[in-house]
Design an enzyme around this catalytic site. Structure first.
Site, PDB file in Angstrom:
ATOM      1  N   ARG A   1       0.847  -1.188   0.000  1.00 10.74           N
ATOM      2  CA  ARG A   1       0.000   0.000   0.000  1.00 10.74           C
ATOM      3  C   ARG A   1       0.888   1.245   0.000  1.00 10.74           C
ATOM      4  O   ARG A   1       1.966   1.257   0.602  1.00 10.74           O
ATOM      5  CB  ARG A   1      -0.877   0.043   1.264  1.00 10.74           C
ATOM      6  CG  ARG A   1      -2.031  -0.922   1.233  1.00 10.74           C
ATOM      7  CD  ARG A   1      -3.113  -0.508   0.246  1.00 10.74           C
ATOM      8  NE  ARG A   1      -4.220  -1.437   0.237  1.00 10.74           N
ATOM      9  CZ  ARG A   1      -4.384  -2.422  -0.658  1.00 10.74           C
ATOM     10  NH1 ARG A   1      -3.508  -2.600  -1.627  1.00 10.74           N
ATOM     11  NH2 ARG A   1      -5.434  -3.205  -0.591  1.00 10.74           N
TER      12      ARG A   1
ATOM     13  N   HIS B   1      -0.749   0.596  -9.921  1.00 12.22           N
ATOM     14  CA  HIS B   1      -1.494  -0.334  -9.052  1.00 12.22           C
ATOM     15  C   HIS B   1      -2.120  -1.475  -9.877  1.00 12.22           C
ATOM     16  O   HIS B   1      -3.324  -1.729  -9.809  1.00 12.22           O
ATOM     17  CB  HIS B   1      -2.579   0.399  -8.244  1.00 12.22           C
ATOM     18  CG  HIS B   1      -2.986  -0.346  -6.997  1.00 12.22           C
ATOM     19  ND1 HIS B   1      -3.375   0.286  -5.829  1.00 12.22           N
ATOM     20  CD2 HIS B   1      -3.051  -1.672  -6.735  1.00 12.22           C
ATOM     21  CE1 HIS B   1      -3.679  -0.636  -4.912  1.00 12.22           C
ATOM     22  NE2 HIS B   1      -3.485  -1.826  -5.450  1.00 12.22           N
TER      23      HIS B   1
HETATM   24  C1  GLV Z   1      -5.154  -4.833  -4.228  1.00 11.06           C
HETATM   25  O1  GLV Z   1      -4.477  -3.911  -3.947  1.00 11.06           O
HETATM   26  C2  GLV Z   1      -5.795  -5.743  -3.314  1.00 11.06           C
HETATM   27  O2  GLV Z   1      -5.810  -5.516  -2.092  1.00 11.06           O
HETATM   28  O3  GLV Z   1      -6.326  -6.755  -3.803  1.00 11.06           O
END
Ligand code: GLV
Length: 306
Positions: free
Chosen positions: A221, A269
């Site tokens: 994160r 991401h």
């Molecule tokens: C992505 O970041 C997830 O938590 O699946």
């Protein structure tokens, strides 16, 4: 039974189609067009509007749409008595491992150096392989797969986590053994859950304890990383570069310094994106288990935060 998908801004048509195929009797409602809040017994959340769950009086189960649950637990108004589950499945694990392996190999085989040399037409055959000792922070479902695969590729791998572990076949450090762990490695992969304990863990103090030139990969994160501290650590030479998939603010603002730092490689991401085809069966299975009072799959502990 009604399921509400609350994931503002995400196209969930494939989720709806997959649910319909799996069980046409399940009524799916999608935020913000929730027709009948009383009928909703299960919610699937990704970045939901905080406080919204109190509008569902018959809610029985909260499911994260992904592997992480920090986006749920950060809502102070979440009904604390309800079980929370996350997605654990090969459709998330394998892409994540492949992404991490790609980033590790790029560093190990110095792709950036050769790309730069190519642009300058430099033929330099010296030191073609960097010696890499890998440190994986977070050795849960995702982290342990990365460790297994990197070991198969011949890397020395060290793990770090929150609590003691038994029956593992790699050197492991936990809790206040962070400094010892950092002394062993020169490449760190952050795969930790985001909790109050791990938030901002990748900070200047951490980087200054790293071996000079350590490389950082963050696929966990954005809030694990103090972003300005990474830039300072690169300037100071403690960190040689970073491969990042997550940021404190996403999408990464166009004026963010990371876009222009040569030592940073960034992706938006995408390291591992939930595949509804493999996630939905486990959500339906959990709903059945809830009804029959049998233990849920992939239930998290809200106190630990994962
Ligand atoms: C992505 O970041 C997830 O938590 O699946």
């Amino acid at each position: 039974m009604s399921i509400a998908i609350i994931s503002p801004g995400r196209d969930v048509s494939f989720w709806i189609k997959t649910f319909n195929e799996a069980d046409p009797d399940i009524d799916i409602q999608v935020f913000p067009d929730i027709r009948d809040k009383d009928s909703v017994e299960l919610v699937i959340l990704w970045q939901h509007p905080k406080g919204i769950l109190k509008e569902f009086p018959n809610l029985k189960l909260i499911c994260s749409m992904g592997a992480g649950v920090d986006h749920i637990l950060s809502d102070p108004e979440i009904p604390r008595s309800l079980p929370i589950t996350r997605i654990v499945d090969p459709g998330l694990t394998i892409p994540m491992t492949n992404y991490v392996v790609m980033a590790v190999l790029n560093f190990h085989r110095q792709l950036y150096r050769y790309q730069s040399n190519q642009r300058k037409k430099i033929w330099d055959m010296s030191n073609p392989e960097l010696k890499v000792n890998v440190g994986v922070m977070g050795v849960g479902a995702l982290g342990s797969d990365v460790i297994e695969k990197l070991k198969i590729l011949g890397f020395s791998v060290f793990g770090f986590g929150n609590s003691p572990k038994s029956n593992i076949d790699f050197p492991y450090f936990y809790g206040d053994e962070l400094t010892q762990f950092l002394s062993k490695v020169n490449l760190i992969i952050c795969m930790l859950p985001l909790t109050p304990k791990t938030e901002n863990i990748l900070n200047l103090d951490f980087f200054r304890k790293c071996n000079k030139g350590t490389y950082i990969i963050n696929v966990a994160r954005g809030n694990h990383l103090v972003e300005e501290d990474l830039l300072t650590a690169i300037d100071e030479g403690h960190v040689s570069g970073a491969f990042l998939d997550v940021y404190r603010k996403e999408p990464l603002p166009v004026d963010h310094p990371f876009w222009n730092v040569e030592e940073i490689t960034l992706t938006p991401h995408i390291a591992s994106v939930t595949n509804p085809g493999s996630a939905i069966p486990q959500i339906i299975e959990n709903y059945k288990r809830l009804k029959s009072n049998t233990p849920l799959m992939n239930q998290i502990n809200p106190i630990l935060g994962y």
